[in-house]
Design a protein around this motif. Sequence first.
Motif, PDB file in Angstrom:
ATOM      1  N   GLN A 140       0.647  -1.203  -0.082  1.00  0.00           N
ATOM      2  CA  GLN A 140      -0.095   0.144   0.090  1.00  0.00           C
ATOM      3  C   GLN A 140       1.028   1.230  -0.065  1.00  0.00           C
ATOM      4  O   GLN A 140       0.636   2.121  -0.725  1.00  0.00           O
ATOM      5  N   LEU A 141       1.875   1.250   0.760  1.00  0.00           N
ATOM      6  CA  LEU A 141       2.829   2.605   0.628  1.00  0.00           C
ATOM      7  C   LEU A 141       3.398   2.728  -0.547  1.00  0.00           C
ATOM      8  O   LEU A 141       3.520   3.646  -1.122  1.00  0.00           O
TER       9      LEU A 141
ATOM     10  N   ALA B 280       2.790   5.976  -2.877  1.00  0.00           N
ATOM     11  CA  ALA B 280       3.972   6.672  -3.405  1.00  0.00           C
ATOM     12  C   ALA B 280       3.857   6.891  -4.775  1.00  0.00           C
ATOM     13  O   ALA B 280       4.202   7.872  -5.227  1.00  0.00           O
ATOM     14  N   ALA B 281       3.096   6.033  -5.550  1.00  0.00           N
ATOM     15  CA  ALA B 281       3.185   6.201  -7.002  1.00  0.00           C
ATOM     16  C   ALA B 281       1.857   6.800  -7.340  1.00  0.00           C
ATOM     17  O   ALA B 281       1.502   7.058  -8.351  1.00  0.00           O
ATOM     18  N   GLY B 282       1.102   7.253  -6.416  1.00  0.00           N
ATOM     19  CA  GLY B 282      -0.061   8.119  -6.632  1.00  0.00           C
ATOM     20  C   GLY B 282      -1.438   7.416  -6.602  1.00  0.00           C
ATOM     21  O   GLY B 282      -2.343   7.999  -7.137  1.00  0.00           O
ATOM     22  N   ASP B 283      -1.502   6.202  -6.008  1.00  0.00           N
ATOM     23  CA  ASP B 283      -2.637   5.472  -6.064  1.00  0.00           C
ATOM     24  C   ASP B 283      -3.535   5.845  -5.168  1.00  0.00           C
ATOM     25  O   ASP B 283      -3.066   5.804  -3.897  1.00  0.00           O
ATOM     26  N   GLN B 284      -4.688   6.462  -5.364  1.00  0.00           N
ATOM     27  CA  GLN B 284      -5.611   6.898  -4.234  1.00  0.00           C
ATOM     28  C   GLN B 284      -6.183   5.762  -3.465  1.00  0.00           C
ATOM     29  O   GLN B 284      -6.522   6.038  -2.312  1.00  0.00           O
ATOM     30  N   VAL B 285      -6.689   4.946  -4.375  1.00  0.00           N
ATOM     31  CA  VAL B 285      -7.394   3.760  -3.245  1.00  0.00           C
ATOM     32  C   VAL B 285      -6.160   3.085  -2.290  1.00  0.00           C
ATOM     33  O   VAL B 285      -6.878   2.956  -1.130  1.00  0.00           O
ATOM     34  N   ALA B 286      -4.966   2.965  -2.655  1.00  0.00           N
ATOM     35  CA  ALA B 286      -3.894   2.448  -1.540  1.00  0.00           C
ATOM     36  C   ALA B 286      -3.925   3.641  -0.302  1.00  0.00           C
ATOM     37  O   ALA B 286      -3.785   3.305   0.511  1.00  0.00           O
ATOM     38  N   TRP B 287      -3.682   4.717  -0.860  1.00  0.00           N
ATOM     39  CA  TRP B 287      -3.569   6.076   0.094  1.00  0.00           C
ATOM     40  C   TRP B 287      -5.105   5.815   1.088  1.00  0.00           C
ATOM     41  O   TRP B 287      -4.836   5.948   2.143  1.00  0.00           O
ATOM     42  N   ASN B 288      -6.207   5.934   0.463  1.00  0.00           N
ATOM     43  CA  ASN B 288      -7.443   5.715   1.190  1.00  0.00           C
ATOM     44  C   ASN B 288      -7.343   4.368   2.320  1.00  0.00           C
ATOM     45  O   ASN B 288      -7.907   4.494   3.457  1.00  0.00           O
TER      46      ASN B 288
ATOM     47  N   LEU C 208      -2.168  16.919   9.650  1.00  0.00           N
ATOM     48  CA  LEU C 208      -0.787  17.130   9.629  1.00  0.00           C
ATOM     49  C   LEU C 208      -0.173  15.916   9.747  1.00  0.00           C
ATOM     50  O   LEU C 208       1.261  15.833   8.987  1.00  0.00           O
ATOM     51  N   THR C 209      -0.520  15.063  10.349  1.00  0.00           N
ATOM     52  CA  THR C 209       0.104  13.583  10.697  1.00  0.00           C
ATOM     53  C   THR C 209       0.074  12.957   9.215  1.00  0.00           C
ATOM     54  O   THR C 209       1.124  12.356   8.697  1.00  0.00           O
ATOM     55  N   TRP C 210      -1.030  13.040   8.441  1.00  0.00           N
ATOM     56  CA  TRP C 210      -1.063  12.457   7.176  1.00  0.00           C
ATOM     57  C   TRP C 210      -0.215  13.000   6.280  1.00  0.00           C
ATOM     58  O   TRP C 210       0.343  12.413   5.268  1.00  0.00           O
ATOM     59  N   LEU C 211      -0.247  14.439   6.325  1.00  0.00           N
ATOM     60  CA  LEU C 211       0.735  15.082   5.572  1.00  0.00           C
ATOM     61  C   LEU C 211       2.016  14.845   5.613  1.00  0.00           C
ATOM     62  O   LEU C 211       2.794  14.667   4.440  1.00  0.00           O
ATOM     63  N   ARG C 212       2.673  14.652   6.792  1.00  0.00           N
ATOM     64  CA  ARG C 212       4.070  14.471   7.070  1.00  0.00           C
ATOM     65  C   ARG C 212       4.054  12.720   6.453  1.00  0.00           C
ATOM     66  O   ARG C 212       5.268  12.505   5.819  1.00  0.00           O
ATOM     67  N   LEU C 213       3.367  12.017   6.441  1.00  0.00           N
ATOM     68  CA  LEU C 213       3.375  10.635   5.810  1.00  0.00           C
ATOM     69  C   LEU C 213       3.532  10.704   4.234  1.00  0.00           C
ATOM     70  O   LEU C 213       4.466  10.372   3.727  1.00  0.00           O
ATOM     71  N   LEU C 214       2.656  11.649   3.858  1.00  0.00           N
ATOM     72  CA  LEU C 214       2.612  11.915   2.412  1.00  0.00           C
ATOM     73  C   LEU C 214       4.178  12.763   1.845  1.00  0.00           C
ATOM     74  O   LEU C 214       4.501  12.036   0.952  1.00  0.00           O
ATOM     75  N   GLU C 215       4.707  13.308   2.633  1.00  0.00           N
ATOM     76  CA  GLU C 215       5.787  13.943   2.342  1.00  0.00           C
ATOM     77  C   GLU C 215       7.104  12.931   2.414  1.00  0.00           C
ATOM     78  O   GLU C 215       8.044  13.187   1.878  1.00  0.00           O
ATOM     79  N   ASN C 216       6.882  11.871   3.233  1.00  0.00           N
ATOM     80  CA  ASN C 216       7.704  11.032   3.727  1.00  0.00           C
ATOM     81  C   ASN C 216       7.599   9.401   3.090  1.00  0.00           C
ATOM     82  O   ASN C 216       8.257   8.429   3.577  1.00  0.00           O
ATOM     83  N   LEU C 217       6.571   9.346   2.081  1.00  0.00           N
ATOM     84  CA  LEU C 217       6.213   8.010   1.789  1.00  0.00           C
ATOM     85  C   LEU C 217       7.419   7.270   1.001  1.00  0.00           C
ATOM     86  O   LEU C 217       7.585   6.133   1.302  1.00  0.00           O
TER      87      LEU C 217
END
Length: 196
Positions: free
Chosen positions: A11-12, A16-24, A54-63
Motif C-alpha cells: 500500500q505504501l 507513493a506512486a499516486g494510487d488514491q485507493v491505496a492511500w485511502n 498534519l500527521t497524514w501530510l507528514r506521511l505523504l511527504e515521507n512516503l
Amino acid sequence: MAAAQQDIAHQLQLAAAGDQVAWNDLVDRFSPLLWSICRHFGLSSADAADAFQLTWLRLLENLDTIQDPARLPGWLGTTCRRECLGLLRPTKRVRPTDDDRLLDRLRGPSSSADQPVLIADRNARLWREFDRLDARCQRILRLLLIEPDGDRVSYELVASALDMPVGSLGPIRGRCLTRLRRLLDAEGISDALRDS
C-alpha cells in the motif's frame, strides 16, 4: 515478511506512486490510532483535526523514506504525538512556581495513548492465527483456558470432555501451542506479545 507487513509495504508503494485507493486504505486502517492519540491530548476539535491532518501530510511527504512498513503504526503514532504537542505549546502559558504539587498536575500526557488500539490490533491478529489451527487444537486450547470459579480446569475434566486419555492431553497441547507459535512467528506477532 508477514502478510500484514507485505500488505502495508504494498500500500505504501502504491500510494507513493499516486494510487488514491491505496492511500485511502492506509488512512482507513490507521485513522483510529491517530484519533485516539489526538483525543488523549485533550485538543479542541479543530486542533485535533489539524494534528490528524498534519500527521497524514507528514506521511505523504515521507512516503518514499519509510524503510520498514512494520513500523508504520509507531511512526504515525510518534508523528501524531509531535503534532499534538506542537499545537499545545503556543497555547500554554508559563507560570513560574516553587510548588512541586502543581508541577505534578501539569505534566504532559503520557506516550501510551495509542496502547489500547495497538493491543486491540495485536489481539485481533492473534485470534486470526488461532482460527487457522485445526478444530481439535482450538478445542483443546480453549478448554484449557477456561477458569471456572478462579481455578484452572483440570486435565481430567478436559480429557473427559474431549473423550481422550488424560496422558495424551499434555503432549497434544504442547504440539498445538508449537503450531500456534509458528503461525504467530510467521506473522511477526510473537514479538508484539513479548513486548506487552
